[in-house]
Design a protein around this motif. Structure first.
Motif, PDB file in Angstrom:
ATOM      1  N   LEU A   1      -3.950  -4.887  17.413  1.00 40.95           N
ATOM      2  CA  LEU A   1      -3.361  -5.402  16.179  1.00 40.95           C
ATOM      3  C   LEU A   1      -3.541  -4.362  15.086  1.00 40.95           C
ATOM      4  O   LEU A   1      -4.631  -3.802  14.918  1.00 40.95           O
ATOM      5  N   THR A   2      -2.481  -4.104  14.356  1.00 41.92           N
ATOM      6  CA  THR A   2      -2.508  -3.224  13.200  1.00 41.92           C
ATOM      7  C   THR A   2      -2.202  -4.062  11.963  1.00 41.92           C
ATOM      8  O   THR A   2      -1.180  -4.740  11.922  1.00 41.92           O
ATOM      9  N   LEU A   3      -3.091  -4.043  11.010  1.00 38.23           N
ATOM     10  CA  LEU A   3      -2.921  -4.813   9.773  1.00 38.23           C
ATOM     11  C   LEU A   3      -2.803  -3.858   8.597  1.00 38.23           C
ATOM     12  O   LEU A   3      -3.596  -2.918   8.460  1.00 38.23           O
ATOM     13  N   PHE A   4      -1.814  -4.118   7.735  1.00 33.95           N
ATOM     14  CA  PHE A   4      -1.618  -3.330   6.523  1.00 33.95           C
ATOM     15  C   PHE A   4      -1.685  -4.283   5.339  1.00 33.95           C
ATOM     16  O   PHE A   4      -0.827  -5.150   5.180  1.00 33.95           O
ATOM     17  N   GLY A   5      -2.734  -4.150   4.537  1.00 29.52           N
ATOM     18  CA  GLY A   5      -2.925  -5.025   3.386  1.00 29.52           C
ATOM     19  C   GLY A   5      -2.286  -4.457   2.138  1.00 29.52           C
ATOM     20  O   GLY A   5      -2.328  -3.243   1.899  1.00 29.52           O
ATOM     21  N   LEU A   6      -1.700  -5.332   1.326  1.00 26.09           N
ATOM     22  CA  LEU A   6      -1.027  -4.929   0.091  1.00 26.09           C
ATOM     23  C   LEU A   6      -1.912  -5.202  -1.127  1.00 26.09           C
ATOM     24  O   LEU A   6      -2.905  -5.927  -1.064  1.00 26.09           O
ATOM     25  N   HIS A   7      -1.494  -4.625  -2.253  1.00 27.52           N
ATOM     26  CA  HIS A   7      -2.116  -4.873  -3.560  1.00 27.52           C
ATOM     27  C   HIS A   7      -3.637  -4.672  -3.521  1.00 27.52           C
ATOM     28  O   HIS A   7      -4.412  -5.513  -3.990  1.00 27.52           O
ATOM     29  N   ALA A   8      -4.029  -3.529  -2.965  1.00 30.30           N
ATOM     30  CA  ALA A   8      -5.442  -3.152  -2.924  1.00 30.30           C
ATOM     31  C   ALA A   8      -5.584  -1.754  -3.518  1.00 30.30           C
ATOM     32  O   ALA A   8      -5.881  -0.790  -2.813  1.00 30.30           O
ATOM     33  N   PRO A   9      -5.361  -1.604  -4.839  1.00 28.57           N
ATOM     34  CA  PRO A   9      -5.386  -0.275  -5.461  1.00 28.57           C
ATOM     35  C   PRO A   9      -6.756   0.375  -5.411  1.00 28.57           C
ATOM     36  O   PRO A   9      -7.789  -0.310  -5.397  1.00 28.57           O
ATOM     37  N   ALA A  10      -6.745   1.688  -5.388  1.00 26.24           N
ATOM     38  CA  ALA A  10      -7.983   2.464  -5.248  1.00 26.24           C
ATOM     39  C   ALA A  10      -9.009   2.119  -6.309  1.00 26.24           C
ATOM     40  O   ALA A  10     -10.220   2.151  -6.048  1.00 26.24           O
ATOM     41  N   ARG A  11      -8.564   1.760  -7.506  1.00 26.02           N
ATOM     42  CA  ARG A  11      -9.492   1.467  -8.605  1.00 26.02           C
ATOM     43  C   ARG A  11     -10.470   0.349  -8.258  1.00 26.02           C
ATOM     44  O   ARG A  11     -11.591   0.311  -8.782  1.00 26.02           O
ATOM     45  N   LEU A  12     -10.062  -0.563  -7.384  1.00 25.37           N
ATOM     46  CA  LEU A  12     -10.915  -1.698  -7.038  1.00 25.37           C
ATOM     47  C   LEU A  12     -12.094  -1.293  -6.158  1.00 25.37           C
ATOM     48  O   LEU A  12     -13.035  -2.068  -5.984  1.00 25.37           O
TER      49      LEU A  12
END
Length: 535
Positions: free
Chosen positions: A409-420
């Motif tokens: 399984l390959t998961l790509f998560g969104l809205h996780a900017p580096a600043r966090l």
């Protein structure tokens, strides 16, 4: 020495060359052996030019590699980039690459809970089946008809725009004339794509499925006035002239292995395990100084092609770097003993995971996650999308694992900017991964942890990469998978004729940060080679 897993190596012709000595000379020195650098090397070497390719790592491929990610487990995963859409068949043909892709019959599955029932929307399996799925999910014909109109329009744009990506940059007016559809031009090039999505669709889930193509690797709202989401959307729907995203047979490393073989066979020389330190040029002749674990060398070239980021190029030239970039994704790789059961009993997991499995990607969920991340907090319900490579191409697994029914399984998560992740990358990674898996588990009839395989040490086969991890591992600035914001594929001030030119006539940018870069495409490598060969 093989394309991947190679040890530090210096071409025989350079063994006696060290900093301070008389530099050897090449027609072209290419900095960075990612897929774009390899494409450029293969084109130039096949044209008879002398080529040296310098790579910081001890293996080629950059982000387009296959890796045995879990100790003692015979599973060769596409560790970073994982699907192919933007790679022109022209490049595969021109370079005689032994490389193939396979299409996915299922486009996507999106599970939801409505009126206390677990259900979902499966897109794929033919027009009739998709139409029936829409009718069952939305209660009528409207959304399917809107879906066909919307993607019929983007399909026409794809046919007209994709061929231009390996040609000199058209002007904005020329590309607009090529598109030849004012509604499409307005929707994709002038107004935030959120307006077209809301105008076209009523169902929140359907709107979210469409919007995700505008957010892969891009931190933006549907109505961002910068239109960065439009540029991301455009590149996600024009690939190959169809917008289809295909599975690389043998994993992504199969492509870069084939490219490395093509470049070597044509005579290109490789210096792996050597990092470029600086480039000095007068516009007609350049010198590149590189350092390995124990030594340095300086090499001269008529042309230098840089397959790294614009920030890295500026550092090599001793110039002011461009504005900082920021990635915005969580990449997770998993190996399962079998696919998990779903709460939605109407769909087979082997179909649900064969395409893109959308998690927490309703239109309003995406907007909420964006607002939370923009305010400086990890999304409460992290959106992500998942697919199973091994369902389409089991060759990445050892025969024993295939016989046992193992799957990736390959998961790509969104809205996780580096600043966090800046304050504590490890803690934020663990927190976001836990929340992301919890969102997935909400649609499963058993926790994903129960079907995870284990490695030789008994550890669960799951790994997660934040933007800061990608910056550390691959030198992606801010973990940005595109190196910087994508650009519309037409000429603007300072872009040059091919979109790879710099302020120095004999130094070219052939990485993802070039105009028409981003994704596994080889287009910047091709275009930089065309500039050199044109001269």
């Amino acid at each position: 020495m093989t394309a991947q897993g190679a040890t530090s190596a210096l071409p025989r012709a350079l063994h006696s060359v060290r900093a301070g000595g008389t530099p050897s000379a090449y027609d072209a020195v290419i900095v960075g052996a990612g897929h774009n650098g390899l494409v450029a090397a293969a084109y130039l070497a096949r044209a008879g030019l002398s080529v040296l390719l310098v790579e910081r790592l001890e293996k080629t491929g950059g982000a387009a590699v296959s890796t045995y990610a879990f100790e003692g487990v015979d599973a060769r995963l596409s560790r970073y980039s994982y699907l192919v859409s933007l790679l022109p068949r022209k490049i595969v043909r021109d370079l005689d690459l032994d490389f193939a892709v396979r299409g996915r019959d299922v486009s996507s599955y999106t599970p939801v809970r409505r009126d206390g029932q677990d259900t979902g929307l499966l897109v794929g399996g033919g027009r009739a089946r998709t139409r029936e799925a829409f009718a069952r999910f939305t209660g009528g014909e409207r959304e399917f008809a809107a879906w066909e109109r919307f993607y019929g329009l983007t399909g026409q744009v794809a046919k007209r725009v994709f061929p231009t990506l390996t040609e000199p940059l058209p002007t904005r007016a020329e590309l607009r004339a090529r598109v030849d559809d004012e509604d499409a031009w307005r929707m994709l090039f002038e107004e935030p794509v959120g307006a077209a999505i809301e105008e076209s669709f009523q169902d929140d889930t359907v709107r979210g499925i469409v919007l995700t193509d505008a957010l892969i690797g891009t931190f933006a709202d549907a109505h961002d006035p910068s239109l960065r989401q439009n540029r991301c959307f455009l590149y996600h729907v024009i690939g190959g002239g169809t917008g289809a995203w295909d599975v690389p047979v043998g994993g992504m490393g199969a492509l870069t292995d084939a490219l490395a073989r093509a470049a070597r066979a044509a005579g290109a020389e490789f210096a792996t395990g050597y990092e470029a330190l600086r480039i000095e040029t007068d516009g007609t002749r350049a010198e590149v100084t590189c350092r390995g674990a124990d030594d340095e060398f300086t090499v001269a070239a008529r042309h230098v092609l840089v397959g790294a980021s614009p920030q890295a190029l500026a550092a090599l030239l001793g110039e002011e770097p461009p504005a900082p970039a920021e990635g915005a994704q969580l990449k997770v790789n998993m190996l399962l003993k079998r696919l998990p059961r779903l709460r939605d009993r109407e769909v087979d997991p082997h179909e649900a995971f064969a395409g893109t499995f959308h998690v927490a990607e309703g239109y309003e969920q995406l907007a909420t996650a964006y607002r939370e991340a923009a305010s400086g907090t990890l999304p409460t319900a992290p959106p992500s999308e998942i697919y199973c490579h091994s369902l389409t191409d089991p060759s990445i697994l050892g025969d024993h694992l295939v016989d046992l029914g193992y799957q990736t399984l390959t998961l790509f998560g969104l809205h996780a900017p580096a600043r966090l992740f800046a304050e504590d990358n490890d803690a934020a990674r663990a927190e976001l991964l836990k929340a992301t898996i919890a969102q997935l588990d909400a649609y499963l009839d058993e926790p994903i942890a129960e079907v995870l395989a284990t490695d030789a040490q008994g550890r669960p086969c799951i790994e997660a990469k934040t933007p800061l991890d990608l910056e550390r591992d691959l030198r992606l600035p801010g973990g940005n998978i595109f190196h910087r914001d994508l650009a519309f594929p037409y000429a603007q001030e300072g872009t040059g004729r091919w979109g790879v030119e710099t302020a120095h006539a004999n130094v070219l940018l052939c990485g993802a940060g070039a105009v028409r870069g981003g994704g596994v495409s080889g287009i910047p490598g091709h275009n930089a080679a065309m500039v050199v060969l044109g001269e």
